[in-house]
Design an enzyme around this catalytic site. Sequence first.
Site, PDB file in Angstrom:
ATOM      1  N   ARG A 234       1.146  -0.132  -3.486  1.00  0.00           N
ATOM      2  CA  ARG A 234       0.115  -0.036  -4.510  1.00  0.00           C
ATOM      3  C   ARG A 234      -1.240  -0.321  -3.881  1.00  0.00           C
ATOM      4  NH1 ARG A 234       3.622   2.109  -6.431  1.00  0.00           N
ATOM      5  NH2 ARG A 234       4.614   1.920  -8.484  1.00  0.00           N
ATOM      6  N   GLU A 263      -5.271   7.435 -10.215  1.00  0.00           N
ATOM      7  CA  GLU A 263      -4.600   8.676  -9.840  1.00  0.00           C
ATOM      8  C   GLU A 263      -4.470   9.585 -11.055  1.00  0.00           C
ATOM      9  OE1 GLU A 263      -0.834   7.594  -8.130  1.00  0.00           O
ATOM     10  OE2 GLU A 263      -1.748   6.407  -6.523  1.00  0.00           O
ATOM     11  N   HIS A 281       0.456  10.273  -3.186  1.00  0.00           N
ATOM     12  CA  HIS A 281       1.488   9.457  -3.841  1.00  0.00           C
ATOM     13  C   HIS A 281       2.807  10.211  -3.960  1.00  0.00           C
ATOM     14  CE1 HIS A 281       2.126   5.850  -6.767  1.00  0.00           C
ATOM     15  NE2 HIS A 281       3.134   6.028  -5.937  1.00  0.00           N
TER      16      HIS A 281
END
Length: 319
Positions: A234, A263, A281
């Site tokens: 993260r 995001e 991601h």
Amino acid sequence: MIIIIPDDYQSAVPTLNCFQKLQGHDVRVYQDTLKSVDELAERFAEAEALVLIRERTSITEELLTRLPNLRLISQTGGGIAHIDLNACERRGVTVTAGAGSPTAPAELTWGLVLSAMKYIPEQVENMRSGHWQTRLGANLHGRTLGIFGYGKIGSMVAEYGRAFGMRVLIWGREGSISRARENGFDTTARKSSLFEQSDVLCLHLRLTGETRGLVTKADLAGMKPTSLLVNTSRAELIEPGALVEGLKAGRPGFAAVDVYEDEPVTDHPLLHLDNALCTPHIGYVERDHYESYFGTAFDQVLAFAAGRPLGVIRGPVAT
């Protein structure tokens, strides 16, 4: 049930084998991402169940007050920090969650390590532009791999490092250090030593109130100018702005990052740095992982509809 699945960026969910489990229900899948409460409330207005793809959509009390039909949130994976559980309980919304697999994020982590240390993406692009052998990479063998967070993913990455002939160094809570020692890895009693000694440092911590901002500017300033920091966990584990500032100052010398504060990313300071390798991601975004994640989430929806509790985190069970 009216089941809504938001944020399916790749239009992948309807292609999964497990999607057939929801036959007979009114399932609505959306590919775009909405941020405002007004937009989300309009889209989710008829939803009786939401199936969330990880932390892509935040469920706040403000949003919940505008979803009178919502009875269930079925969360893919185990992370629930983006869901206001107390608000869900107050409004009678049941929350269920599954469990993640460490395989996909661990494999991506190692792919990033190799790509960054060997400058693979840059070399590929340079060759396409007509340039041959433009950079000198570095071996992993004999170098120190630091693991910050010796859980399921961190322990798997540590084994990869061992297989590549690296010295693996662990720092973390007492339980992590104890397990690492049992598995034959070196440990350090000081957090600063982990940052100072690591040639490659991988972050594998769950984001909580305690871990938010745990990696500070001072930690990064203590890293070697030749070191690589890899974050597939993260972004918020690192103090705001610290990584960009550290990369500009040359400590760490390079970073490989798969996660961001907000995001999906359309622009980010890291994208403009030559010593940062950025991926969108994708640590958990692969077909086997999706079949497992969504298969569990869909089973939870069906169990809830049948009045059988399955994976309940908070809230009542349908009857």
